[in-house]
Design an enzyme around this catalytic site. Structure first.
Site, short mmCIF file in Angstrom:
data_model
loop_
_atom_site.label_atom_id
_atom_site.label_comp_id
_atom_site.label_asym_id
_atom_site.label_seq_id
_atom_site.Cartn_x
_atom_site.Cartn_y
_atom_site.Cartn_z
N ALA A 208 23.59 111.51 61.98
CA ALA A 208 25.10 111.21 61.81
C ALA A 208 25.50 110.84 63.18
O ALA A 208 24.84 110.66 64.20
CB ALA A 208 25.78 112.49 61.51
N ASN A 209 26.77 110.65 63.32
CA ASN A 209 27.31 110.33 64.80
C ASN A 209 28.83 111.19 64.96
O ASN A 209 28.99 111.89 63.98
CB ASN A 209 27.79 108.93 64.88
CG ASN A 209 28.46 108.47 63.69
OD1 ASN A 209 29.76 108.79 63.68
ND2 ASN A 209 27.96 107.57 62.73
#
Ligand code: C5P
Length: 397
Positions: A208-209
């Protein structure tokens, strides 16, 4: 403006922000609406009936037990004889009573008895706003069709800071106008993507980020405030759904693309999501186990679909205005200009994410269009959103 000739009931509950209700009443009057003020007992501690009467030029209400009014079923008349009800400021207490259907004073009785559209502008301390009790009441009321505007983020009277400030009177006015079918983007459908994507590796892990969704969600809210019908396709975020928009929740880039395609046709697309460029090539059906002495296995990646490029593709279903974001840590404008050409979108909103932008409250953006580059100063994300919405509205004017 749809406000001309409209009859508005303005309910003021107890909050230090109540003084702004007078300015709101004045703006509504200037827009051609007639306003009736209704003060709760707490509201009347902050704004006097005399001040409200002077601004509205009309009788001010507050007492459920007024023999004179109730002889003619006054609460029912107030509930029916207006085109819309504005609750500004809406305190935590009043929102809770509305959600529960309590009716122990004139304001709550009118709110329960009405069939007219209701707009609430909450104002309270940030901790009170964040409480699950308050958020639960807001979700309940939203599901029942109550519209919300704000609260804004910023400094509070009690020297704390965060979401809880009453929306500015002009923003509340625009939201009333939009609720009554006006607004510069009335009749337009806007599709907004927001938040990160999660790309699963196995049932428990993902890539993810750090995107919080704050900027994309604020844009969705700002477009709705101008009267657009908004579909927000959001990756996993920890923030509340914006008021008055339809939210589709997704996890992966491929789910996000499918949700966007299902939401078409749209007039406007704002792709603010931080979509993962790559995903694990294989998703383990079971948790990937480490055996003692194992060397780390290389992670094979596959390319994700480019949602922005897909939606920008020329064709009969291409939305009229497609806007992408470019989060960069260096050479921000040069990369954004190249990205605009590569993706085929109309505008790129470039932002420098080398500092505290991701997850933060403020943003510095550059608008890259066919006409060139516009640099905006550092602004609250809500302010960036309303300026972008206003710029979008000028295209459709
Ligand atoms: O290529 P890059 O990820 O930097 O481009 C950013 C823009 O493209 C953003 O508007 C983002 O929402 C969009 N994007 C997308 N689908 C992808 C990757 C990026 O819609 N797979």
């Amino acid at each position: 403006m749809m406000l001309s000739g409209k009859r508005l009931l303005l309910i003021v509950s107890g909050s230090i922000a109540a003084y702004k209700a007078l300015e709101l009443a004045r703006l509504c009057g200037k827009a051609g609406a007639s306003v009736t003020g209704l003060l709760t007992a707490s509201g009347a501690r902050f704004v006097t009936p005399h001040a409200m009467a002077a601004i509205t030029g009309a009788r001010v209400y507050g007492d459920l037990w007024s023999l004179e009014d109730e002889t003619h079923a006054g609460h029912i008349r107030l509930a029916r004889e207006h085109d819309a009800i504005i609750v500004a400021p809406a305190s935590a207490d009043l929102l809770a009573k509305m959600a529960l259907g309590l009716a122990d004073d004139l304001a709550t009785t009118v709110l329960l008895a009405t069939t007219r559209p209701i707009l609430a502008a909450p104002a309270m301390n940030p901790t009170m706003w964040a409480k699950p009790a308050t958020q639960g009441h807001v979700a309940t009321l939203t599901a029942r069709g109550v519209r919300f505007v704000g609260p804004d983020s910023g400094a509070m009277a009690e020297a704390e800071s965060g979401p809880g400030r009453l929306a500015e009177p002009a923003a509340i006015l625009a939201a009333v106008d939009a609720m009554l079918g006006g607004g510069a983007l009335a009749g337009r459908h806007a599709l907004v993507t927001s938040g990160p994507t999660w790309e699963a590796l196995d049932p428990v892990r993902y890539i993810a980020n750090r995107s919080s969704g704050r900027q994309g969600h604020a844009i969705a809210a700002a477009l709705a405030a101008l009267g657009a019908r908004v579909t927000l396709v959001s990756g996993p975020v920890a923030i509340a759904d914006p008021a008055g928009v339809t939210v589709a929740r997704v996890e992966s880039a491929r789910e996000m693309l499918a949700a966007c395609e299902a939401a078409l046709p749209a007039d406007i697309v704002v792709a603010a999501a931080a979509v993962a460029d790559w995903r694990p090539a294989e998703i383990g059906a079971r948790k990937i186990k480490k055996q003692p002495g194992d060397a780390p296995a290389p992670l094979a990646l596959a390319e994700n679909p480019d949602i922005l490029a897909t939606l920008s593709h020329p064709g009969p279903r291409r939305p009229r205005l497609v806007i992408g974001f470019a989060a960069e840590t260096h050479d921000v404008v040069a990369h954004a200009t190249a990205k605009r050409a590569r993706k085929g979108c109309d505008w790129i909103i470039a932002n420098d994410v080398s500092g505290d932008v991701m997850g933060g409250e403020e943003n510095t953006v550059h608008i890259v269009t066919e006409g060139g580059v516009e640099d905006w100063p550092r602004l609250a994300k809500a302010e960036v959103a309303s300026r972008i919405a206003a710029r979008i509205a000028s295209v459709f004017a």
